[in-house]
Design an enzyme around this catalytic site. Structure first.
Site, PDB file in Angstrom:
ATOM      1  N   ASN A   9      -6.949   7.827  -7.918  1.00  0.00           N
ATOM      2  CA  ASN A   9      -5.635   7.301  -8.267  1.00  0.00           C
ATOM      3  C   ASN A   9      -5.837   6.482  -9.539  1.00  0.00           C
ATOM      4  O   ASN A   9      -6.285   5.343  -9.490  1.00  0.00           O
ATOM      5  CB  ASN A   9      -5.152   6.433  -7.092  1.00  0.00           C
ATOM      6  CG  ASN A   9      -3.841   5.745  -7.375  1.00  0.00           C
ATOM      7  OD1 ASN A   9      -3.274   5.882  -8.453  1.00  0.00           O
ATOM      8  ND2 ASN A   9      -3.361   4.997  -6.394  1.00  0.00           N
ATOM      9  N   ARG A  94      -3.880  11.586  -7.513  1.00  0.00           N
ATOM     10  CA  ARG A  94      -2.493  11.114  -7.504  1.00  0.00           C
ATOM     11  C   ARG A  94      -1.949  11.283  -8.914  1.00  0.00           C
ATOM     12  O   ARG A  94      -2.568  10.831  -9.882  1.00  0.00           O
ATOM     13  CB  ARG A  94      -2.455   9.638  -7.123  1.00  0.00           C
ATOM     14  CG  ARG A  94      -1.064   9.091  -7.119  1.00  0.00           C
ATOM     15  CD  ARG A  94      -1.070   7.617  -6.821  1.00  0.00           C
ATOM     16  NE  ARG A  94       0.290   7.110  -6.792  1.00  0.00           N
ATOM     17  CZ  ARG A  94       0.593   5.846  -6.582  1.00  0.00           C
ATOM     18  NH1 ARG A  94      -0.364   4.971  -6.377  1.00  0.00           N
ATOM     19  NH2 ARG A  94       1.840   5.465  -6.561  1.00  0.00           N
ATOM     20  N   HIS A 182       6.794   6.648  -5.806  1.00  0.00           N
ATOM     21  CA  HIS A 182       6.148   6.135  -4.586  1.00  0.00           C
ATOM     22  C   HIS A 182       6.248   7.131  -3.429  1.00  0.00           C
ATOM     23  O   HIS A 182       6.199   6.750  -2.257  1.00  0.00           O
ATOM     24  CB  HIS A 182       6.754   4.780  -4.138  1.00  0.00           C
ATOM     25  CG  HIS A 182       6.462   3.657  -5.085  1.00  0.00           C
ATOM     26  ND1 HIS A 182       7.402   2.754  -5.500  1.00  0.00           N
ATOM     27  CD2 HIS A 182       5.317   3.306  -5.713  1.00  0.00           C
ATOM     28  CE1 HIS A 182       6.861   1.887  -6.337  1.00  0.00           C
ATOM     29  NE2 HIS A 182       5.585   2.215  -6.483  1.00  0.00           N
ATOM     30  N   ARG A 242       7.926  -5.315 -14.273  1.00  0.00           N
ATOM     31  CA  ARG A 242       9.007  -4.403 -14.716  1.00  0.00           C
ATOM     32  C   ARG A 242      10.361  -4.970 -14.305  1.00  0.00           C
ATOM     33  O   ARG A 242      10.487  -5.592 -13.262  1.00  0.00           O
ATOM     34  CB  ARG A 242       8.812  -3.022 -14.098  1.00  0.00           C
ATOM     35  CG  ARG A 242       7.659  -2.258 -14.709  1.00  0.00           C
ATOM     36  CD  ARG A 242       7.399  -0.959 -13.974  1.00  0.00           C
ATOM     37  NE  ARG A 242       6.145  -0.988 -13.258  1.00  0.00           N
ATOM     38  CZ  ARG A 242       5.796  -0.135 -12.305  1.00  0.00           C
ATOM     39  NH1 ARG A 242       6.616   0.831 -11.957  1.00  0.00           N
ATOM     40  NH2 ARG A 242       4.631  -0.240 -11.716  1.00  0.00           N
ATOM     41  N   GLY A 329       1.580  -4.105  -0.934  1.00  0.00           N
ATOM     42  CA  GLY A 329       0.871  -5.388  -0.863  1.00  0.00           C
ATOM     43  C   GLY A 329       1.762  -6.548  -0.436  1.00  0.00           C
ATOM     44  O   GLY A 329       1.364  -7.382   0.382  1.00  0.00           O
ATOM     45  N   GLU A 382      -1.874   5.944   0.677  1.00  0.00           N
ATOM     46  CA  GLU A 382      -1.577   7.092  -0.196  1.00  0.00           C
ATOM     47  C   GLU A 382      -2.777   8.033  -0.286  1.00  0.00           C
ATOM     48  O   GLU A 382      -2.610   9.253  -0.390  1.00  0.00           O
ATOM     49  CB  GLU A 382      -1.181   6.577  -1.586  1.00  0.00           C
ATOM     50  CG  GLU A 382       0.195   5.926  -1.576  1.00  0.00           C
ATOM     51  CD  GLU A 382       0.327   4.771  -2.543  1.00  0.00           C
ATOM     52  OE1 GLU A 382      -0.626   3.959  -2.637  1.00  0.00           O
ATOM     53  OE2 GLU A 382       1.368   4.668  -3.196  1.00  0.00           O
TER      54      GLU A 382
HETATM   55  P1  AMP Z   1       0.007  -3.603  -4.418  1.00  0.00           P
HETATM   56  O1  AMP Z   1       0.497  -3.208  -5.783  1.00  0.00           O
HETATM   57  O2  AMP Z   1       0.608  -2.787  -3.305  1.00  0.00           O
HETATM   58  O3  AMP Z   1      -1.486  -3.715  -4.324  1.00  0.00           O
HETATM   59  O4  AMP Z   1       0.548  -5.096  -4.156  1.00  0.00           O
HETATM   60  C1  AMP Z   1       0.194  -6.166  -4.986  1.00  0.00           C
HETATM   61  C2  AMP Z   1       1.114  -7.359  -4.677  1.00  0.00           C
HETATM   62  O5  AMP Z   1       0.928  -7.752  -3.296  1.00  0.00           O
HETATM   63  C3  AMP Z   1       0.812  -8.590  -5.535  1.00  0.00           C
HETATM   64  O6  AMP Z   1       2.024  -9.197  -5.971  1.00  0.00           O
HETATM   65  C4  AMP Z   1       0.114  -9.504  -4.538  1.00  0.00           C
HETATM   66  O7  AMP Z   1       0.267 -10.865  -4.851  1.00  0.00           O
HETATM   67  C5  AMP Z   1       0.851  -9.166  -3.251  1.00  0.00           C
HETATM   68  N1  AMP Z   1       0.098  -9.642  -2.090  1.00  0.00           N
HETATM   69  C6  AMP Z   1      -1.110  -9.206  -1.657  1.00  0.00           C
HETATM   70  N2  AMP Z   1      -1.518  -9.951  -0.604  1.00  0.00           N
HETATM   71  C7  AMP Z   1      -0.546 -10.891  -0.388  1.00  0.00           C
HETATM   72  C8  AMP Z   1      -0.369 -11.968   0.547  1.00  0.00           C
HETATM   73  N3  AMP Z   1      -1.280 -12.243   1.479  1.00  0.00           N
HETATM   74  N4  AMP Z   1       0.770 -12.692   0.477  1.00  0.00           N
HETATM   75  C9  AMP Z   1       1.708 -12.440  -0.462  1.00  0.00           C
HETATM   76  N5  AMP Z   1       1.598 -11.435  -1.373  1.00  0.00           N
HETATM   77  C10 AMP Z   1       0.496 -10.679  -1.336  1.00  0.00           C
END
Ligand code: AMP
Length: 416
Positions: A9, A94, A182, A242, A329, A382
């Site tokens: 990815n 991906r 997504h 964004r 996340g 994913e």
């Molecule tokens: P992703 O792009 O799916 O990896 O998500 C990244 C986002 O998830 C970022 O804004 C991180 O700050 C948020 N994130 C990850 N762990 C936590 C947590 N424990 N509490 C709040 N936000 C989180």
């Protein structure tokens, strides 16, 4: 000797990967996963085996000069060293955009690769990285089937009403359409919800994929019928950097009155906006949650208000909802964001008590027992979807490639 599938990815400054072994029972089991971060600025390779053993956690030699191709080579060398019996049945990639031409996962042949190159203008920040990755693994493993899995494919099939903008019809024919993104995450969540709650999964479900990129999707019977992202990965919810949905009149104004050009606009919309722009502090939800600055809380409140508004719109598309799922996340980890969203969605029939949240971190229901519509947290995967499609296609032969390549020849490519 067992066979393996590896998935890649490739983002703008990182490459995530996962290695799966194909068991004697034909099932995929994750053997290792990891990522190279910081491409172009001190590339760092982290990898763990499925049992949690750290396989690598260090900067790559000449880290500042490591590009996408070098990072892939480093990942493959590490996997070959750690799993000496490694034999690939397929390599899955991906790919952010397949447009209307590439509307299903496909084995990559020369025609598919040529089609992908023509799609670069649709996703100039992401597709070139995907193509570099595909070219590098094709060179390294010329005899192994390479499979492309598109983030747009899950949303195809809605037809003119769900895909058209209200522009003259020729623009739709030329590919100016709502594509949605997504899709690999939504496909995973739809399948997982069907295991956890088959009755809800067969009905009307909203999935909120909330990460650095964020979008929402309305599923009926496990199929996408509406989504918040459109032609590009800019539309819909505000994201880490964004802007999300914006009146196109703002863009015309910046171009005409403030001397912006396309590059300046692109930087503004993709890199300087969203949570980062609203807060003036960070794109990262963890940092915003930890901050005492009122602009941080305001950015979070804005994000949650947009999610509630889009939930209302998607619920209208579905005619009500049976379940809402948080993933990504932020969706998986931020109890604060989930509470702020669900606190304003009781009118949709979701009964939720933020003080009575179940313990644990796995996939779980978070609405109150007996709630007319349920709310869930499901950790997306994913890579598992990519590996599944890669295995399915190599078992079926290369017909997938033929179907997609034929579709590619039926789309007009030029604007009126
Ligand atoms: P992703 O792009 O799916 O990896 O998500 C990244 C986002 O998830 C970022 O804004 C991180 O700050 C948020 N994130 C990850 N762990 C936590 C947590 N424990 N509490 C709040 N936000 C989180």
């Amino acid at each position: 000797m067992s066979e393996h599938i590896i998935t890649f990815n490739a983002g703008s400054s990182s490459i995530k990967f996962a290695l799966f072994s194909i068991g004697a029972d034909g099932l995929l089991r994750r053997a290792a996963a990891g990522q190279v971060d910081g491409l172009g600025a001190g590339a760092h390779l982290k990898a763990k085996a499925a049992d949690g053993r750290v396989l690598h956690d260090a900067e790559l030699p000449e880290g500042d000069r490591v590009g996408h191709g070098d990072a892939l080579a480093a990942i493959l060398a590490l996997m070959q060293a750690e799993f000496p019996q490694l034999r690939f049945a397929a390599i899955g990639h991906r790919v952010v955009h397949g447009a209307a031409r590439l509307s299903a996962s496909t084995v990559i042949d020369d025609a598919v690769l040529a089609s992908l190159r023509t799609l670069v203008p649709l996703a100039p920040l992401h597709l070139p990285n995907n193509i570099v990755g595909i070219e590098a693994t094709r060179r390294a493993f010329p005899g192994v089937a390479q499979v492309a899995c598109f983030d747009t494919a899950f949303h195809r099939g809605g037809g003119f009403l769900s895909e058209a903008y209200a522009l003259p019809r020729d623009y739709f024919e030329a590919g100016i359409r709502r594509y949605g993104f997504h899709g690999l995450s939504y496909e995973y969540v739809a399948g997982r919800l069907a295991e956890l709650a088959p009755r809800e999964a067969a009905g009307r479900v909203i999935v909120a994929h909330l990460g650095n990129g964020a979008s929402m999707c309305a599923l009926r019977g496990g199929r996408s019928i509406d989504t918040t992202m459109g032609f590009s990965a800019l539309d819909g919810l505000p994201m880490g950097t964004r802007c999300g949905a914006i009146d196109p009149g703002v863009l015309l104004h910046l171009l005409e009155t403030h001397g912006y050009d396309a590059a300046r606009l692109s930087d503004l919309l993709y890199k300087e906006s969203g949570l980062k722009g609203l807060s003036g502090i960070s794109h990262d939800m963890r940092e915003l949650e930890a901050s005492q600055d009122p602009h941080a809380s305001e950015a979070i409140a804005y994000f949650c208000a947009c999610i509630r508004r889009e939930a209302g719109a998607l619920a209208a598309s579905l005619g009500g909802i049976d379940a809402l799922v948080f993933t990504g996340g932020i969706g998986e980890n931020s109890a604060r964001v989930r509470a702020a969203v669900l606190g304003g969605l009781d009118w949709l029939g979701i009964e939720f008590d933020p003080d009575a949240q179940p313990e644990g971190r796995g996939d779980r229901v978070i609405s109150a027992p007996g709630s007319p519509a349920s709310a869930w947290v499901i950790a997306t995967d994913e890579e598992a979807v990519i590996a599944h499609h890669a295995l399915r296609l190599v078992r079926a032969g290369v017909q997938g490639a033929t179907t997609a390549s034929i579709a590619a020849r039926h789309t007009k490519a030029s604007l009126p």
